[in-house]
Design an enzyme around this catalytic site. Structure first.
Site, PDB file in Angstrom:
ATOM      1  N   CYS A  47      84.615 -68.830  35.416  1.00  0.00           N
ATOM      2  CA  CYS A  47      84.308 -67.869  34.354  1.00  0.00           C
ATOM      3  C   CYS A  47      85.604 -67.371  33.692  1.00  0.00           C
ATOM      4  O   CYS A  47      86.301 -68.146  33.055  1.00  0.00           O
ATOM      5  CB  CYS A  47      83.463 -66.732  34.931  1.00  0.00           C
ATOM      6  SG  CYS A  47      82.674 -65.736  33.660  1.00  0.00           S
ATOM      7  N   TYR A  48      85.975 -66.118  33.898  1.00  0.00           N
ATOM      8  CA  TYR A  48      87.239 -65.620  33.341  1.00  0.00           C
ATOM      9  C   TYR A  48      88.401 -66.520  33.770  1.00  0.00           C
ATOM     10  O   TYR A  48      89.306 -66.824  32.993  1.00  0.00           O
ATOM     11  CB  TYR A  48      87.460 -64.192  33.840  1.00  0.00           C
ATOM     12  CG  TYR A  48      88.727 -63.524  33.358  1.00  0.00           C
ATOM     13  CD1 TYR A  48      88.726 -62.768  32.192  1.00  0.00           C
ATOM     14  CD2 TYR A  48      89.917 -63.640  34.081  1.00  0.00           C
ATOM     15  CE1 TYR A  48      89.888 -62.137  31.756  1.00  0.00           C
ATOM     16  CE2 TYR A  48      91.082 -63.019  33.646  1.00  0.00           C
ATOM     17  CZ  TYR A  48      91.058 -62.263  32.486  1.00  0.00           C
ATOM     18  OH  TYR A  48      92.200 -61.658  32.053  1.00  0.00           O
ATOM     19  N   HIS A  84      78.910 -69.325  37.802  1.00  0.00           N
ATOM     20  CA  HIS A  84      79.365 -68.804  39.099  1.00  0.00           C
ATOM     21  C   HIS A  84      78.797 -69.621  40.263  1.00  0.00           C
ATOM     22  O   HIS A  84      77.632 -69.478  40.590  1.00  0.00           O
ATOM     23  CB  HIS A  84      78.944 -67.335  39.236  1.00  0.00           C
ATOM     24  CG  HIS A  84      79.713 -66.434  38.328  1.00  0.00           C
ATOM     25  ND1 HIS A  84      80.862 -65.801  38.726  1.00  0.00           N
ATOM     26  CD2 HIS A  84      79.514 -66.095  37.032  1.00  0.00           C
ATOM     27  CE1 HIS A  84      81.345 -65.091  37.716  1.00  0.00           C
ATOM     28  NE2 HIS A  84      80.550 -65.256  36.677  1.00  0.00           N
ATOM     29  N   LYS A 116      81.685 -59.387  57.876  1.00  0.00           N
ATOM     30  CA  LYS A 116      80.751 -58.921  58.914  1.00  0.00           C
ATOM     31  C   LYS A 116      80.040 -60.076  59.627  1.00  0.00           C
ATOM     32  O   LYS A 116      79.896 -60.067  60.849  1.00  0.00           O
ATOM     33  CB  LYS A 116      79.717 -57.999  58.264  1.00  0.00           C
ATOM     34  CG  LYS A 116      78.859 -57.255  59.249  1.00  0.00           C
ATOM     35  CD  LYS A 116      79.573 -56.018  59.733  1.00  0.00           C
ATOM     36  CE  LYS A 116      78.738 -55.190  60.669  1.00  0.00           C
ATOM     37  NZ  LYS A 116      79.401 -53.917  60.971  1.00  0.00           N
ATOM     38  N   GLY A 146      85.958 -62.136  35.993  1.00  0.00           N
ATOM     39  CA  GLY A 146      86.421 -60.764  35.788  1.00  0.00           C
ATOM     40  C   GLY A 146      85.760 -60.183  34.561  1.00  0.00           C
ATOM     41  O   GLY A 146      85.251 -60.929  33.715  1.00  0.00           O
ATOM     42  N   GLU A 188      79.421 -69.232  43.332  1.00  0.00           N
ATOM     43  CA  GLU A 188      79.336 -68.449  44.577  1.00  0.00           C
ATOM     44  C   GLU A 188      78.004 -67.730  44.749  1.00  0.00           C
ATOM     45  O   GLU A 188      77.677 -67.311  45.854  1.00  0.00           O
ATOM     46  CB  GLU A 188      80.496 -67.439  44.638  1.00  0.00           C
ATOM     47  CG  GLU A 188      80.452 -66.287  43.622  1.00  0.00           C
ATOM     48  CD  GLU A 188      81.051 -66.640  42.263  1.00  0.00           C
ATOM     49  OE1 GLU A 188      81.198 -67.842  41.971  1.00  0.00           O
ATOM     50  OE2 GLU A 188      81.353 -65.715  41.486  1.00  0.00           O
ATOM     51  N   ASP A 218      81.144 -53.727  65.401  1.00  0.00           N
ATOM     52  CA  ASP A 218      82.585 -53.865  65.190  1.00  0.00           C
ATOM     53  C   ASP A 218      83.388 -53.428  66.414  1.00  0.00           C
ATOM     54  O   ASP A 218      84.261 -54.158  66.888  1.00  0.00           O
ATOM     55  CB  ASP A 218      83.030 -53.072  63.951  1.00  0.00           C
ATOM     56  CG  ASP A 218      82.262 -53.486  62.714  1.00  0.00           C
ATOM     57  OD1 ASP A 218      81.659 -54.586  62.740  1.00  0.00           O
ATOM     58  OD2 ASP A 218      82.235 -52.730  61.734  1.00  0.00           O
TER      59      ASP A 218
END
Ligand code: XMP
Length: 518
Positions: free
Chosen positions: A87-88, A174, A374, A60, A176, A232
């Site tokens: 992290c945060y 991070h 998606k 964050g 990710e 979609d």
């Protein structure tokens, strides 16, 4: 009973990526705002049919000791599940356990080399030195009692920490983002070695569960669905059809602004559905006569769409004795945006295709893709038997070719653009580039220029080729298409499309330009 990992979002730009990376490993995960009150138990946190196996605290932008730190109910950390703080989230976890966090002398942003200090289940299988991605101003400066320091970087002595029980971990970098080479491995370790999660999230099981849930929810009711042919709405239709068969009624509006062959392709692919193709070409083109302002075009088209859709829904409703539900292809990112503790962000598109429709039609909404990203929707489409071409289709705007025809939209100009656009797409496909480009299409300008054909002077229209790369449509860069491809497209358009004597290539990125021209 499915396993679930919850991610508490403290406002990082990459929180969604954490959820995606976890799901990619076959474990279902959801994001909750960090401001949610702590649930009474892990069962309550997980919700029915799910077992909470782990908690991730995201990064964050705030400081844990800053005034801007979002309020957080530390009761979340009393849940008896493994926790990974990123992290945060690491700093919060460390402070909660009695450690100390301070501003670093120098922030650390970008690539860093992670060196292992001590073995830990979270970092099992990592090489002694691994590239990781850092982005922080604060850092942990005193370990909580009983915790260990398990990795460092040159600028950050406490880059990863572990509690005594091996159930809680903090990492300053991070995992990710793709820049962190061992990110996937670390999340894998957390999910399977630490949390003991089962990889039971797959599209096959999603279809089964959703079909069961949709049947229970919809009973004998009828549902209406606007089918545009986009990914979609196509997947929504295929899923609902699997669940309730002919009680799903799909409406495809031919507004005269479709790409060449689109209506026929939809009719062919969705033969099994109760598909109502409304030929509204005359209505739309009539309403657009004389309209040149981009926003007015969009408004005119939006209103006409609602009018046509409502009339068709009414007709179908009368035939089947009432329709209670309207199906929509809302995706998980829209859901996250709308529940974010930062409030709905500016990233929500103002140009939703059927804005205002649900309120006007006073129907209940059924949104079976609400939990999906998606790429998962695409996989679901494949699992439901849709064609690869359909599930990997490039985005196409709701107002159709009208926003690619600058100036007045007339049937003649639509026909010119349809032909030119078909050539662009055909050549891009033949070059094997369709899947890797976000979009490639043609635009028709209200500009005439002089040319020469045979011995005669021409004074004809201009087509612009637009091809961009993008991850989410929010930003985009110009695609560096091979010169030969561009030349082939230009030659073909000029030779095959009557009324065009010049082709240009759009070199603008977004921002400051947009992808569409209007
Ligand atoms: P812009 O032109 O804003 O487009 O850079 C970003 C992405 O959104 C698509 N787009 C639309 N999609 N209805 C849609 O469903 C619309 O009215 C609309 N306008 C733009 C555009 O094709 C691009 O992918």
């Amino acid at each position: 009973m499915h396993d679930i990992v919850l991610i508490l979002d403290f406002g990082s730009q990459t929180t969604q990526l954490i959820a995606r990376r976890i799901r990619e490993q076959g474990v279902y995960s959801e994001i909750r705002p960090c401001t949610d009150p702590a649930p009474a138990s892990a069962e309550a946190a997980a919700g029915p049919g799910r077992r909470l196996v782990g908690l991730v605290l995201s990064g964050g932008p705030a400081s844990v000791f800053g005034d801007d730190a979002p309020p957080f109910d530390e009761g979340w950390l009393d849940l008896d599940v493994p926790v990974l703080g990123i992290c945060y989230g690491m700093q919060l976890l460390a402070r909660h356990a009695g450690g100390e966090v301070s501003p670093a002398r120098q922030g650390e942003y970008g690539h860093a080399r992670l060196a292992l200090v001590e073995p830990a289940p979270l970092l099992e299988g990592l090489d002694a030195h691994e590239p990781v991605w850092m982005s922080h101003g604060d850092q942990v400066t005193r370990l909580p009692p009983g915790w260990r320091r398990v990795a460092e970087t040159p600028a950050c002595p406490v880059a990863a920490i572990a509690d005594a029980a091996g159930r809680r971990f903090g990492i300053q970098f991070h995992p990710e983002v793709t820049h962190t080479a061992p990110g996937e491995r670390i999340l894998h370790n957390f999910l399977f070695a630490v949390c003991g999660a089962r990889a039971d999230w797959s599209m096959g099981s999603f279809v089964e569960e959703q079909v069961r849930e949709l049947r229970a929810k919809l009973g004998e009711d009828h549902v209406i669905c606007g089918l545009s042919g986009g990914v979609d709405s196509s997947v929504v239709a295929a899923l609902l059809h699997r669940a309730i068969g002919d009680r799903l009624h799909c409406v495809f509006v031919d507004n005269g602004l479709l790409r060449k062959g689109e209506r026929e392709a939809v009719e062919a692919e969705f033969q099994e559905l109760d598909l109502h193709v409304v030929d509204a070409r005359a209505l739309f083109l009539d309403r657009l006569a004389g309209v040149t302002d981009p926003e007015r075009k969009r408004r005119v088209i939006g209103h006409a769409f609602i009018e046509v859709f409502e009339a068709e829904a009414r007709r179908i409703g009368e035939r089947v004795g009432g329709i209670r539900w309207l199906a929509q292809g809302t995706l998980y990112p829209d859901v996250i945006e709308s529940v974010s503790f930062r409030g709905p962000s500016a990233t929500i598109k103002s140009h939703h295709n059927v804005g205002g429709l649900p309120e006007r039609m006073e129907m209940d909404l059924v949104e079976p893709l609400r939990e999906l990203f998606k790429d998962e929707v695409r996989r679901l489409g494949v699992a439901l038997g849709l064609s690869e071409a359909r599930v990997h289709r490039q985005p196409f705007p709701g107002p159709g070719l009208a926003v690619r025809i600058l100036g007045e939209v007339t049937p003649e100009r639509v026909a010119v653009l349809q032909e030119a656009d078909a050539i662009v797409r055909e050549e891009v496909r033949a070059a094997g580039l369709e899947r890797e480009l976000w979009q490639a299409f043609a635009v028709l300008l209200p500009v005439r220029s002089v040319g020469v054909m045979g011995d005669a002077r021409t004074y004809e229209q201009t087509v612009v080729v637009r091809a961009v790369r993008s991850v989410d449509g929010m930003t985009a860069s110009v695609a560096r298409l091979p010169w030969e491809l561009l030349e082939r497209v230009a030659n073909r358009v000029i030779n095959e499309v009557r009324g065009v004597n010049r082709v240009a290539y759009d070199l603008s990125s977004k921002p400051p330009a947009t992808i569409e021209w209007e």
